[in-house]
Design an enzyme around this catalytic site. Structure first.
Site, short mmCIF file in Angstrom:
data_model
loop_
_atom_site.label_atom_id
_atom_site.label_comp_id
_atom_site.label_asym_id
_atom_site.label_seq_id
_atom_site.Cartn_x
_atom_site.Cartn_y
_atom_site.Cartn_z
N GLY A 254 -31.36 57.89 38.79
CA GLY A 254 -32.29 57.76 39.93
C GLY A 254 -31.56 57.96 41.25
O GLY A 254 -32.07 58.63 42.17
N GLU A 271 -38.94 55.27 38.84
CA GLU A 271 -39.12 54.05 38.04
C GLU A 271 -37.82 53.86 37.28
O GLU A 271 -37.52 54.63 36.37
CB GLU A 271 -40.25 54.24 37.01
CG GLU A 271 -41.58 54.66 37.59
CD GLU A 271 -42.47 53.48 37.91
OE1 GLU A 271 -41.98 52.33 37.90
OE2 GLU A 271 -43.65 53.71 38.18
N GLU A 402 -28.18 45.61 32.89
CA GLU A 402 -29.22 45.99 31.93
C GLU A 402 -28.59 46.42 30.62
O GLU A 402 -27.76 47.33 30.58
CB GLU A 402 -30.06 47.14 32.51
CG GLU A 402 -31.23 47.47 31.64
CD GLU A 402 -32.02 48.68 32.14
OE1 GLU A 402 -31.39 49.70 32.46
OE2 GLU A 402 -33.26 48.59 32.18
P1 NAP Z 1 -31.52 58.41 31.80
O1 NAP Z 1 -30.23 58.71 31.20
O2 NAP Z 1 -31.60 58.17 33.25
O3 NAP Z 1 -32.47 59.61 31.39
C1 NAP Z 1 -33.80 59.73 31.80
C2 NAP Z 1 -34.17 61.19 31.85
O4 NAP Z 1 -33.43 61.86 32.87
C3 NAP Z 1 -33.86 61.94 30.56
O5 NAP Z 1 -34.87 62.90 30.34
C4 NAP Z 1 -32.55 62.57 30.89
O6 NAP Z 1 -32.26 63.68 30.10
C5 NAP Z 1 -32.74 62.96 32.32
N1 NAP Z 1 -31.51 63.17 33.09
C6 NAP Z 1 -30.24 62.80 32.79
N2 NAP Z 1 -29.40 63.16 33.78
C7 NAP Z 1 -30.15 63.76 34.73
C8 NAP Z 1 -29.86 64.34 36.01
N3 NAP Z 1 -28.63 64.36 36.52
N4 NAP Z 1 -30.88 64.86 36.72
C9 NAP Z 1 -32.15 64.83 36.25
N5 NAP Z 1 -32.47 64.31 35.05
C10 NAP Z 1 -31.49 63.78 34.30
O7 NAP Z 1 -32.22 57.17 31.16
P2 NAP Z 1 -32.44 56.87 29.62
O8 NAP Z 1 -31.16 56.40 29.09
O9 NAP Z 1 -33.11 58.02 28.97
O10 NAP Z 1 -33.54 55.72 29.69
C11 NAP Z 1 -33.22 54.39 29.80
C12 NAP Z 1 -33.39 53.93 31.23
O11 NAP Z 1 -34.71 54.18 31.70
C13 NAP Z 1 -33.22 52.44 31.38
O12 NAP Z 1 -32.36 52.16 32.45
C14 NAP Z 1 -34.62 51.92 31.66
O13 NAP Z 1 -34.67 50.73 32.35
C15 NAP Z 1 -35.23 53.04 32.36
N6 NAP Z 1 -36.69 53.02 32.26
C16 NAP Z 1 -37.42 52.63 33.34
C17 NAP Z 1 -38.79 52.59 33.29
C18 NAP Z 1 -39.61 52.17 34.46
O14 NAP Z 1 -40.81 52.38 34.45
N7 NAP Z 1 -39.03 51.63 35.50
C19 NAP Z 1 -39.44 52.96 32.11
C20 NAP Z 1 -38.67 53.35 31.01
C21 NAP Z 1 -37.29 53.38 31.12
P3 NAP Z 1 -31.43 63.47 28.72
O15 NAP Z 1 -32.28 62.67 27.83
O16 NAP Z 1 -31.24 64.83 28.23
O17 NAP Z 1 -30.16 62.78 29.11
#
Ligand code: NAP
Ligand code: MG
Length: 491
Positions: A254, A271, A402
Site C-alpha cells: 500500500g 484497504e 500482523e
Molecule cells: P500483498 O502482498 O500486498 O498483495 C496484494 C496484491 O498486490 C496481490 O495481488 C499482489 O500480487 C499485488 N502486489 C504485490 N506487489 C505489488 C506492487 N509492488 N504493486 C502493485 N501490486 C502488487 O498482500 P497479500 O499478502 O496478498 O495479502 C495479505 C494482506 O492483505 C494482509 O496484510 C491483509 O491484512 C491485507 N488485507 C486487507 C484487507 C482490507 O480490506 N483492509 C482485506 C484483505 C487483505 P501477488 O499476489 O502476485 O504478489
C-alpha cells in the site's frame, strides 16, 4: 475427584463428538490446464507466453497454469478498458448498466457451488466459509450495487456525480472472489471500466468470474482480468491511462502504491492490514463471547485483515474465558478444506505458513505463555494448529505486528480507559469487537476506538450495505454501502 474441565454445561458444546468425513464433491469441477488473460471480452495469450502454476495448498498439487502478464499485456488491457469506457460504458444509460451487473449476480448464484469448491481448492479455506460466506456475499455485492447504478443522483444530490474512467484494481488472496466483487461491482455501477489483478496464489475464481462476465454479454473491455505477480500490479498502478487505483493487500505494498501515485491525479483507495482488538468485559455473555473470539481469529485460518487477533479480557473473567477458549480450540477441526466439518482449512501458501511459524517462534522467544491445540493435522499441505499467546505484553512483537494466521494474543485489563488506550496503541485501525451486556459501554467504547468497524456482541459480520475500511496504517477510503460509490466518482 478431579474436576472435569470440559462439560456440556461448562462450554455449551458437546465435547467428544466424532465426525465422519463429509467431503464436498469436486468431481463436477472442470478446470482448464491453462488460463489466459481476459482482455477485451476474450481470453488471450500473454505476449511473452509465460505461465505460472496455481496449486491447492491443502494437497500441494497443481491445479492449473495461469498467464503471467507483463507490461505489454497490462497496456493492452488498460487500452481496452479505456476504449470501452469512451465508446460504450460511459454513454450507456445507467439503468442498462444495472441490468448487466444484476445478470452477473444471477449467474454467480447459479454457479455458486462451483465457485465455492474452486475457492476452497485454490485458496485452502473451509468449504463452509466459501459456500456460506464468500460466494453469497460476492453475489450480494453485485445485486446491491446493481440497485445503485441509476440512483447516483439520489445518493449524492446536487453533486453531479461522474465516473472517473479506468479503475485499476489489485486484490489479495484471502477473499479472492469476494474482493473481486467488492471492487468490480461499485466500479461498474458508477460507470467506470476495470482492469483487475487477483493474487498469484488464488487466481481461479476471478478467471471463472471472467467466464460469467463473458456469458453476461457485458460489452467487451468493460472488465478485464489479468493474472501475474507484483510487477503486473505495479504496471497497472503506473499506467498513465488508469484514473483510479483500488488496492487491498499489505500495508507495505500500500505504501509503495501511494508513493507511485503521488503527484498524479489518480484517485486511490487502500484497504490494508489490521490487528484488531476483541474486548471482553466482565458482564459479557461468556459462552457467546468465546464463540466470537474463535470466529474472530480462527475463522478462515486467521487470513482476515479484520481478524480479532488481539484479545483483551477484563481481569475478573480472564481465567474463565481462557479456560473455555482452550477447551474450545481443542475441539476445532483442522484439515481438508473440502470437508464440511472442517473449521480451519489450509494456510494459503508455504510462504505464509513459514511466516506464521516464524511469528510463533518469536512469540515463544519473547517469553509469552504459549498454548496450542493438540489436534492432528494432515501430513501433506500447509496447516497450522490454533495457537494462543497468553499474558502478552503490549510491546511484544506478536501483539504489535500482523501475523495473518490462526494465532491469538491475550492481554487482561481492569478499566475501560485502560483497554481503550491499549487497543488503540497500535499502527493499525481496521476493526475491533466489544462484548458486554451494557449498551452505554458499547457506545462509550466505539466512539473512542480508532477502528473503521467495531462489532458489538458479534464478530466478522459483513453486509454489502455497510461500509468497511481503516484508520492509520490500515488505509483509507471505504468500500461497501453508499460510501463505496464515492471512491469511484468525481463530484
Ligand atoms: P500483498 O502482498 O500486498 O498483495 C496484494 C496484491 O498486490 C496481490 O495481488 C499482489 O500480487 C499485488 N502486489 C504485490 N506487489 C505489488 C506492487 N509492488 N504493486 C502493485 N501490486 C502488487 O498482500 P497479500 O499478502 O496478498 O495479502 C495479505 C494482506 O492483505 C494482509 O496484510 C491483509 O491484512 C491485507 N488485507 C486487507 C484487507 C482490507 O480490506 N483492509 C482485506 C484483505 C487483505 P501477488 O499476489 O502476485 O504478489
Ligand atoms: Mg492456489
Amino acid at each position: 475427584m478431579a474436576k472435569k474441565e470440559n462439560t456440556v454445561e461448562d462450554s455449551g458444546f458437546l465435547t467428544d463428538w466424532k465426525y465422519a468425513p463429509a467431503p464436498e464433491d469436486n468431481k463436477h469441477i472442470r478446470l482448464n490446464k491453462k488460463y489466459d488473460l481476459f482482455i477485451n471480452g476474450k481470453f488471450v495469450k500473454p505476449v511473452k507466453g509465460k505461465y505460472f502454476d496455481t496449486i491447492n495448498p491443502a494437497t500441494e498439487q497443481k491445479l492449473a497454469e495461469v498467464a503471467d502478464a507483463d507490461e505489454k499485456d497490462v497496456d493492452t488491457a488498460v487500452k481496452a478498458a479505456k476504449n470501452a469506457y469512451d465508446k460504450v460504458w460511459k454513454k450507456m444509460p445507467a439503468k442498462e448498466r444495472a441490468k448487466y451487473i444484476f445478470r452477473i449476480a444471477r449467474l454467480m448464484q447459479e454457479r455458486a457451488r462451483e465457485f465455492s469448491v474452486i475457492e476452497s481448492m485454490d485458496g485452502g479455506k473451509p468449504i463452509r466459509e466459501s459456500r456460506d460466506v464468500d460466494v453469497p456475499l460476492a453475489a450480494n455485492h453485485f445485486f446491491y450495487y446493481a440497485g445503485w447504478a441509476d440512483k447516483l443522483e439520489y445518493a449524492f444530490p446536487n453533486r453531479n456525480p461522474q465516473p472517473l474512467g479506468v479503475a485499476g484494481q489489485i486484490i489479495p488472496w484471502n477473499f479472492p472472489l469476494l474482493m473481486a466483487a467488492w471492487k468490480i461491482a461499485p466500479a461498474l455501477a458508477t460507470g467506470n471500466t476495470v482492469v483487475l489483478k487477483p493474487a498469484e496464489t488464488t487466481p481461479l475464481t476471478a478467471l471463472k468470474l471472467a467466464e460469467i462476465i463473458q456469458e453476461s454479454g457485458l460489452p467487451d473491455g468493460v472488465v478485464n482480468i489479468i493474472t501475474g505477480h507484483g510487477q503486473t500490479g505495479a504496471a497497472i498502478v503506473n499506467h498513465p491511462l488508469v484514473n483510479k487505483v483500488a488496492f487491498t493487500g499489505s500495508t507495505d505494498v500500500g505504501k509503495i502504491i501511494q508513493r507511485a501515485v503521488a503527484g498524479t491525479n489518480k484517485k486511490v483507495t487502500l484497504e490494508l492490514g489490521g490487528k484488531a482488538a476483541n474486548i471482553i468485559f466482565e458482564d459479557a455473555p461468556i459462552n457467546q463471547a468465546v464463540e466470537g473470539i474463535v470466529n474472530g481469529i480462527f475463522f478462515n485460518q486467521g487470513h482476515v485483515c479484520c481478524a480479532g487477533s488481539r484479545l483483551f479480557v477484563q481481569e475478573g473473567v480472564a481465567d474463565e474465558v481462557i479456560r473455555k477458549l482452550k477447551n474450545r480450540i481443542e475441539k476445532l477441526i483442522v484439515g481438508d478444506p473440502l470437508d464440511k466439518n472442517t473449521d480451519i482449512g489450509a494456510i494459503n501458501s508455504k510462504e505464509q505458513l513459514l511466516k506464521i511459524q516464524d511469528y510463533i517462534k518469536i512469540g515463544k522467544d519473547e517469553g509469552n505463555d504459549f498454548y496450542q491445540s493438540s489436534c492432528s493435522i494432515p501430513s501433506k499441505g500447509f496447516f497450522c494448529r490454533p495457537t494462543l499467546f497468553i499474558n502478552t505484553a503490549q510491546s511484544s512483537r506478536v501483539v504489535q505486528e500482523e501475523i495473518f494466521g490462526p494465532v491469538l494474543t491475550i492481554q487482561t485489563f481492569r478499566t475501560i480507559e485502560e483497554v481503550i488506550e491499549k487497543a488503540n496503541n497500535i499502527p493499525y485501525g481496521l476493526s475491533a469487537g466489544v462484548w458486554t451486556d451494557k449498551g452505554s459501554k458499547i457506545f462509550n467504547l466505539t466512539s473512542k476506538m480508532r477502528a473503521g468497524v467495531v462489532w458489538a456482541n458479534t464478530y466478522n459480520k459483513f453486509d454489502p450495505a455497510s461500509p468497511f475500511g481503516g484508520y492509520k496504517e490500515s488505509g483509507f477510503g471505504r468500500e461497501g454501502g453508499l460510501h463505496g460509490l464515492s471512491g469511484y466518482l468525481n463530484m
